[in-house]
Design a protein around this motif. Structure first.
Motif, PDB file in Angstrom:
ATOM      1  N   LYS A   1      -1.016  10.323   4.120  1.00  0.00           N
ATOM      2  CA  LYS A   1      -1.775  10.145   2.917  1.00  0.00           C
ATOM      3  C   LYS A   1      -0.858   9.195   1.917  1.00  0.00           C
ATOM      4  O   LYS A   1      -1.669   8.407   1.140  1.00  0.00           O
ATOM      5  CB  LYS A   1      -1.698  11.418   2.131  1.00  0.00           C
ATOM      6  CG  LYS A   1      -2.700  12.603   2.873  1.00  0.00           C
ATOM      7  CD  LYS A   1      -2.750  13.913   2.129  1.00  0.00           C
ATOM      8  CE  LYS A   1      -3.367  14.784   2.947  1.00  0.00           C
ATOM      9  NZ  LYS A   1      -3.435  16.208   2.187  1.00  0.00           N
ATOM     10  N   THR A   2       0.335   8.945   2.116  1.00  0.00           N
ATOM     11  CA  THR A   2       0.954   7.865   1.341  1.00  0.00           C
ATOM     12  C   THR A   2       0.300   6.413   1.749  1.00  0.00           C
ATOM     13  O   THR A   2       0.385   5.863   0.643  1.00  0.00           O
ATOM     14  CB  THR A   2       2.540   8.008   1.712  1.00  0.00           C
ATOM     15  OG1 THR A   2       2.646   7.928   2.956  1.00  0.00           O
ATOM     16  CG2 THR A   2       3.109   9.200   0.998  1.00  0.00           C
ATOM     17  N   GLY A   3      -0.066   6.291   2.784  1.00  0.00           N
ATOM     18  CA  GLY A   3      -0.648   4.907   3.178  1.00  0.00           C
ATOM     19  C   GLY A   3      -1.728   4.731   2.151  1.00  0.00           C
ATOM     20  O   GLY A   3      -1.710   3.476   1.564  1.00  0.00           O
ATOM     21  N   TYR A   4      -2.547   5.625   1.832  1.00  0.00           N
ATOM     22  CA  TYR A   4      -3.648   5.582   0.650  1.00  0.00           C
ATOM     23  C   TYR A   4      -3.068   4.735  -0.282  1.00  0.00           C
ATOM     24  O   TYR A   4      -3.604   4.025  -1.139  1.00  0.00           O
ATOM     25  CB  TYR A   4      -4.714   6.328   0.780  1.00  0.00           C
ATOM     26  CG  TYR A   4      -5.197   6.791   1.640  1.00  0.00           C
ATOM     27  CD1 TYR A   4      -6.481   5.941   2.235  1.00  0.00           C
ATOM     28  CD2 TYR A   4      -4.975   7.802   2.852  1.00  0.00           C
ATOM     29  CE1 TYR A   4      -7.369   6.269   3.414  1.00  0.00           C
ATOM     30  CE2 TYR A   4      -5.778   8.072   4.106  1.00  0.00           C
ATOM     31  CZ  TYR A   4      -6.794   7.210   4.241  1.00  0.00           C
ATOM     32  OH  TYR A   4      -7.636   7.328   5.555  1.00  0.00           O
ATOM     33  N   LEU A   5      -2.149   5.608  -1.058  1.00  0.00           N
ATOM     34  CA  LEU A   5      -1.433   5.468  -2.237  1.00  0.00           C
ATOM     35  C   LEU A   5      -0.810   4.013  -2.450  1.00  0.00           C
ATOM     36  O   LEU A   5      -0.798   3.355  -3.471  1.00  0.00           O
ATOM     37  CB  LEU A   5      -0.387   6.326  -2.714  1.00  0.00           C
ATOM     38  CG  LEU A   5      -0.749   8.096  -2.790  1.00  0.00           C
ATOM     39  CD1 LEU A   5       0.148   8.909  -3.003  1.00  0.00           C
ATOM     40  CD2 LEU A   5      -1.939   8.127  -3.891  1.00  0.00           C
ATOM     41  N   LEU A   6      -0.142   3.741  -1.365  1.00  0.00           N
ATOM     42  CA  LEU A   6       0.522   2.338  -1.138  1.00  0.00           C
ATOM     43  C   LEU A   6      -0.602   1.241  -1.261  1.00  0.00           C
ATOM     44  O   LEU A   6      -0.343   0.366  -1.977  1.00  0.00           O
ATOM     45  CB  LEU A   6       1.301   2.334  -0.010  1.00  0.00           C
ATOM     46  CG  LEU A   6       2.522   3.373   0.216  1.00  0.00           C
ATOM     47  CD1 LEU A   6       3.241   3.024   1.320  1.00  0.00           C
ATOM     48  CD2 LEU A   6       3.619   2.912  -1.164  1.00  0.00           C
ATOM     49  N   LEU A   7      -1.459   1.444  -0.350  1.00  0.00           N
ATOM     50  CA  LEU A   7      -2.521   0.298  -0.536  1.00  0.00           C
ATOM     51  C   LEU A   7      -3.322   0.165  -1.915  1.00  0.00           C
ATOM     52  O   LEU A   7      -3.547  -0.716  -2.156  1.00  0.00           O
ATOM     53  CB  LEU A   7      -3.602   0.612   0.748  1.00  0.00           C
ATOM     54  CG  LEU A   7      -4.519  -0.400   1.011  1.00  0.00           C
ATOM     55  CD1 LEU A   7      -4.032  -1.691   1.608  1.00  0.00           C
ATOM     56  CD2 LEU A   7      -5.777   0.199   2.293  1.00  0.00           C
ATOM     57  N   ILE A   8      -3.365   1.135  -2.337  1.00  0.00           N
ATOM     58  CA  ILE A   8      -4.292   1.341  -3.707  1.00  0.00           C
ATOM     59  C   ILE A   8      -3.223   0.758  -4.730  1.00  0.00           C
ATOM     60  O   ILE A   8      -3.716   0.057  -5.612  1.00  0.00           O
ATOM     61  CB  ILE A   8      -4.639   2.702  -4.109  1.00  0.00           C
ATOM     62  CG1 ILE A   8      -6.022   3.087  -3.232  1.00  0.00           C
ATOM     63  CG2 ILE A   8      -5.020   2.874  -5.861  1.00  0.00           C
ATOM     64  CD1 ILE A   8      -6.178   4.906  -3.570  1.00  0.00           C
TER      65      ILE A   8
END
Length: 198
Positions: free
Chosen positions: A138-145
């Motif tokens: 889920k951290t991938g979405y946070l990093l991308l955003i």
């Protein structure tokens, strides 16, 4: 919250970042001797010194500039190092360096000189975030955003004046945008190619 499950310290994962750090630190300490031959210099690139399109990225304006980028290399390795291989890391670094410099040459003709790893780091950041998403992290979405918001803020409002003062240079916000797009392409183009092949 970002999770660092296990330090990616085997040779496959660490060799790319270590090589990049050694090279940038070496170039910093011998900056006065070598930089004039390797930094991005638009008039000299026009005179066919094309190697500068790649070598510019491993030089820095001052110690703070080097330290910021070195810490970013380490942080990205801590977060995404388990995805790294030497070939992948070096190929993404070289491809992003080249494309970023070409984009500066074409779209920022007023920029006569450029140095630093920040654009390349944005490529690594975006690629790593997409790998996280693929791995159901889920951290991938946070990093991308987060990186999208950062780049959009830079494009609309400009870069932080504090950072510009710290590194004693203008922040090349278009290099960050170009790097992020390269990271995106480096992730998706092979996947699209595989679909066409199969």
């Amino acid at each position: 919250m970002l999770k660092i499950k296990q330090l990616p310290i085997n040779t496959t994962h660490i060799s790319g970042p270590v090589l990049l750090l050694i090279l940038t630190v070496f170039c910093y300490f011998f900056n006065e001797n070598f930089s004039q031959y390797f930094v991005y210099n638009r008039p000299l690139i026009i005179e066919h010194q094309y190697w500068r399109l790649i070598t510019a990225h491993i030089f820095h304006t001052n110690y703070a500039h080097l330290l910021l980028n070195a810490l970013a290399v380490i942080l990205l390795w801590l977060i995404h190092g388990h995805y790294y291989s030497l070939f992948q890391y070096l190929s993404l670094t070289l491809i992003s360096a080249l494309i970023i410099s070409i984009s500066i040459f074409i779209f920022d003709p007023e920029m006569l000189q450029y140095v630093g790893l920040s654009g390349v780091l944005h490529a690594l950041f975006v690629w790593g975030a997409l790998k996280d998403i693929t791995a159901k992290e889920k951290t991938g979405y946070l990093l991308l955003i987060g990186v999208i918001v950062k780049i959009a803020h830079e494009q609309f409002f400009g870069a932080s004046e504090d950072i510009a003062s710290l590194i004693n240079a203008s922040v090349a916000i278009n290099a960050h945008l170009s790097g992020a797009l390269v990271g995106l392409g480096y992730y998706f183009i092979p996947k699209i190619g595989k679909k066409f092949i199969h």
